[in-house]
Enzyme design. Sequence first.
Site, PDB file in Angstrom:
ATOM      1  N   ALA A  70       0.850  -1.190   0.000  1.00 55.19           N
ATOM      2  CA  ALA A  70       0.000   0.000   0.000  1.00 55.19           C
ATOM      3  C   ALA A  70       0.883   1.235   0.000  1.00 55.19           C
ATOM      4  O   ALA A  70       1.913   1.271   0.682  1.00 55.19           O
ATOM      5  CB  ALA A  70      -0.927   0.014   1.209  1.00 55.19           C
ATOM      6  N   HIS A  79      -0.159  25.172   6.860  1.00 57.95           N
ATOM      7  CA  HIS A  79      -0.930  25.632   8.012  1.00 57.95           C
ATOM      8  C   HIS A  79      -2.360  25.101   7.932  1.00 57.95           C
ATOM      9  O   HIS A  79      -3.205  25.650   7.226  1.00 57.95           O
ATOM     10  CB  HIS A  79      -0.913  27.161   8.083  1.00 57.95           C
ATOM     11  CG  HIS A  79       0.467  27.721   8.181  1.00 57.95           C
ATOM     12  ND1 HIS A  79       1.128  27.872   9.385  1.00 57.95           N
ATOM     13  CD2 HIS A  79       1.336  28.123   7.219  1.00 57.95           C
ATOM     14  CE1 HIS A  79       2.331  28.358   9.154  1.00 57.95           C
ATOM     15  NE2 HIS A  79       2.485  28.516   7.852  1.00 57.95           N
ATOM     16  N   HIS A  83      -1.042  21.860  13.689  1.00 57.34           N
ATOM     17  CA  HIS A  83       0.176  22.247  12.992  1.00 57.34           C
ATOM     18  C   HIS A  83       1.000  23.229  13.813  1.00 57.34           C
ATOM     19  O   HIS A  83       0.533  23.808  14.794  1.00 57.34           O
ATOM     20  CB  HIS A  83      -0.147  22.855  11.620  1.00 57.34           C
ATOM     21  CG  HIS A  83      -0.801  24.194  11.684  1.00 57.34           C
ATOM     22  ND1 HIS A  83      -2.148  24.344  11.928  1.00 57.34           N
ATOM     23  CD2 HIS A  83      -0.310  25.460  11.539  1.00 57.34           C
ATOM     24  CE1 HIS A  83      -2.461  25.632  11.922  1.00 57.34           C
ATOM     25  NE2 HIS A  83      -1.356  26.331  11.702  1.00 57.34           N
ATOM     26  N   ASP A  85       3.213  26.762  13.754  1.00 62.05           N
ATOM     27  CA  ASP A  85       3.567  28.026  13.115  1.00 62.05           C
ATOM     28  C   ASP A  85       5.008  28.334  13.497  1.00 62.05           C
ATOM     29  O   ASP A  85       5.323  28.511  14.681  1.00 62.05           O
ATOM     30  CB  ASP A  85       2.679  29.165  13.619  1.00 62.05           C
ATOM     31  CG  ASP A  85       1.387  29.300  12.844  1.00 62.05           C
ATOM     32  OD1 ASP A  85       1.087  28.415  12.027  1.00 62.05           O
ATOM     33  OD2 ASP A  85       0.670  30.287  13.084  1.00 62.05           O
ATOM     34  N   HIS A  89       6.953  32.757  10.061  1.00 56.24           N
ATOM     35  CA  HIS A  89       5.615  32.944   9.496  1.00 56.24           C
ATOM     36  C   HIS A  89       5.180  34.414   9.578  1.00 56.24           C
ATOM     37  O   HIS A  89       4.483  34.912   8.689  1.00 56.24           O
ATOM     38  CB  HIS A  89       4.636  32.040  10.261  1.00 56.24           C
ATOM     39  CG  HIS A  89       3.277  31.902   9.677  1.00 56.24           C
ATOM     40  ND1 HIS A  89       3.021  31.935   8.329  1.00 56.24           N
ATOM     41  CD2 HIS A  89       2.061  31.718  10.273  1.00 56.24           C
ATOM     42  CE1 HIS A  89       1.731  31.776   8.117  1.00 56.24           C
ATOM     43  NE2 HIS A  89       1.124  31.659   9.278  1.00 56.24           N
ATOM     44  N   HIS A 216       0.680  36.835  16.871  1.00 55.67           N
ATOM     45  CA  HIS A 216       1.704  36.124  16.103  1.00 55.67           C
ATOM     46  C   HIS A 216       2.988  36.954  16.048  1.00 55.67           C
ATOM     47  O   HIS A 216       4.086  36.448  16.322  1.00 55.67           O
ATOM     48  CB  HIS A 216       1.220  35.876  14.671  1.00 55.67           C
ATOM     49  CG  HIS A 216       0.314  34.708  14.492  1.00 55.67           C
ATOM     50  ND1 HIS A 216      -1.035  34.776  14.702  1.00 55.67           N
ATOM     51  CD2 HIS A 216       0.575  33.432  14.104  1.00 55.67           C
ATOM     52  CE1 HIS A 216      -1.583  33.596  14.441  1.00 55.67           C
ATOM     53  NE2 HIS A 216      -0.623  32.758  14.078  1.00 55.67           N
TER      54      HIS A 216
END
Length: 265
Positions: A70, A79, A83, A85, A89, A216
């Site tokens: 397989a 993203h 996940h 970052d 980013h 962020h």
Amino acid sequence: MRTVMGLFAAASLLAGGLMHCTPAPPGLPAGHLIDLTHPFSAETIYWPTAKSFTLEKVAEGMTAAGYYYAANNFSAAEHGGTHLDSPIHFAEGKHTTDEIPLERLVGPAVVVDVSTAAAADRDYQIQIADFEAWEKQHGRLPAQAIVLLRTGYGKYWPDREKYLGTAETGPQAVAGLHFPGLHPQAAAWLVQRGVKAVGIDTPSIDYGQSTLFESHQTLFRENIPAFENVAQLEQLPAVGATVIALPMKIKGGSGGPLRIIAIVP
């Protein structure tokens, strides 16, 4: 049965490669393992403008030589789903996915539960006051902690509308995003506390209506990575767990799929 130390050693080799081994942090506790990762499938939630996960079957079945075989191909945006970052980013010149030191991805975890406030307000932004309330109950946030933010929105996975605030996709869907996140002032407070990493059980460290992604920016300028769409935070205690968060090691990447687990005494 594989020991926790054996599991970590194997994972470290996979993440860093034999040429870049890092000594395992001392004192990993005994305990049971909790998978904090949503599986990747056609149901996996991605940002409305991002490429979703696709699994293409290459082979499955018995071969002419008499053995089973397989294999699949997969493709997806960096993203989406559970996940990482990477700091690059949102911060030029900071760590790419392959440059993040392993020590930042392994460590003691604290869980800050804001699910009551988040249930009352889909646009709730986690405040400094939430962390101060946590410290009054549990003591000062440990140095070099991995801070996991529990909004309770993990219970909606994989219902896009309940989880994101909209079931639409494409650029027009971004305005309809409504989910909790971390207030930029609270992100700056975490930087001052010297945290290793920050995770959350929503699609983004910044709340859904953010347009500047200031949390962020605040974290990533200090090379503090983020974990998004973290699963099963309700199974972790406020203190005492250890997190191991190993992303796909994408050279130059701005993020990547993450297998994150917790060891709970």
